[in-house]
Design a protein around this motif. Sequence first.
Motif, PDB file in Angstrom:
ATOM      1  N   ALA A  51       0.887  -1.068  -0.166  1.00  0.00           N
ATOM      2  CA  ALA A  51      -0.055   0.164   0.047  1.00  0.00           C
ATOM      3  C   ALA A  51       0.898   1.441  -0.018  1.00  0.00           C
ATOM      4  N   ALA A  52       2.030   1.249   0.809  1.00  0.00           N
ATOM      5  CA  ALA A  52       2.815   2.449   0.808  1.00  0.00           C
ATOM      6  C   ALA A  52       3.615   2.485  -0.550  1.00  0.00           C
ATOM      7  N   LEU A  71       3.329   5.891  -3.076  1.00  0.00           N
ATOM      8  CA  LEU A  71       4.390   6.599  -3.392  1.00  0.00           C
ATOM      9  C   LEU A  71       4.384   6.819  -4.868  1.00  0.00           C
ATOM     10  N   ALA A  72       3.917   5.476  -5.543  1.00  0.00           N
ATOM     11  CA  ALA A  72       3.930   5.553  -7.017  1.00  0.00           C
ATOM     12  C   ALA A  72       2.992   6.530  -7.554  1.00  0.00           C
ATOM     13  N   ALA A  73       1.915   6.477  -6.722  1.00  0.00           N
ATOM     14  CA  ALA A  73       0.843   7.470  -7.183  1.00  0.00           C
ATOM     15  C   ALA A  73       1.106   8.842  -7.095  1.00  0.00           C
ATOM     16  N   LEU A  74       2.015   9.460  -6.283  1.00  0.00           N
ATOM     17  CA  LEU A  74       2.497  10.609  -6.139  1.00  0.00           C
ATOM     18  C   LEU A  74       3.157  11.044  -7.400  1.00  0.00           C
ATOM     19  N   VAL A  92       1.643   1.579 -11.002  1.00  0.00           N
ATOM     20  CA  VAL A  92       2.402   0.153 -11.022  1.00  0.00           C
ATOM     21  C   VAL A  92       3.677   0.418 -10.597  1.00  0.00           C
ATOM     22  N   PRO A  93       4.389  -0.156  -9.300  1.00  0.00           N
ATOM     23  CA  PRO A  93       5.783  -0.019  -9.047  1.00  0.00           C
ATOM     24  C   PRO A  93       6.688  -0.588 -10.365  1.00  0.00           C
ATOM     25  N   VAL A  94       7.611   0.341 -10.187  1.00  0.00           N
ATOM     26  CA  VAL A  94       8.460   0.013 -11.782  1.00  0.00           C
ATOM     27  C   VAL A  94       9.631  -0.711 -11.427  1.00  0.00           C
ATOM     28  N   THR A  95      10.118  -1.699 -12.300  1.00  0.00           N
ATOM     29  CA  THR A  95      11.149  -2.761 -11.809  1.00  0.00           C
ATOM     30  C   THR A  95      12.426  -2.209 -12.785  1.00  0.00           C
ATOM     31  N   GLU A 114      14.154   3.620  -3.865  1.00  0.00           N
ATOM     32  CA  GLU A 114      14.626   3.540  -5.428  1.00  0.00           C
ATOM     33  C   GLU A 114      13.586   4.166  -6.412  1.00  0.00           C
ATOM     34  N   LEU A 115      12.623   3.891  -6.136  1.00  0.00           N
ATOM     35  CA  LEU A 115      11.297   4.293  -7.295  1.00  0.00           C
ATOM     36  C   LEU A 115      11.461   6.001  -7.129  1.00  0.00           C
ATOM     37  N   ALA A 116      11.363   6.633  -5.794  1.00  0.00           N
ATOM     38  CA  ALA A 116      11.369   7.866  -5.658  1.00  0.00           C
ATOM     39  C   ALA A 116      12.519   8.653  -6.069  1.00  0.00           C
TER      40      ALA A 116
END
Length: 124
Positions: A85-86, A90-93, A98-101, A112-114
């Motif tokens: 959920a977290a 963060l991804a929605a921000l 969808v979290p990136v790989t 890392e995503l941020a």
Amino acid sequence: MKPLYCWKCHSLLTNVILPMSRREECANCGADQHVCKMCTYFDSKKGCDEERAEEVSDLEKANFCDYFKPSFVIFERPVEDKSQAAKAKLAALFSDPVPVTDQTDQPLTPKELAEKKLRELLGG
């Protein structure tokens, strides 16, 4: 007879004798099964729908309710755990649902995503 599924881990319960004993536990996770959450009268929003039943303080612990009837529904797993959920928030921000790989197909950590999204925004 319909199959019974654990209200907590969603595993198929085997060798359950009805009426269900107060001591019945899930072989997989050890959760008590003679609990409010496993009862057909239980409504997750309102609590117990059986008007004559006494109030139970812990809905996930075995109880002595005389009105208990095991639910034969297949309990749904939560869509995502707290960490997922977290990550989704963060991804929605960054408008990325969808979290990136990365190149190794391993999900990026929220940090890392941020950092990746920030670098993309700043052109670096």
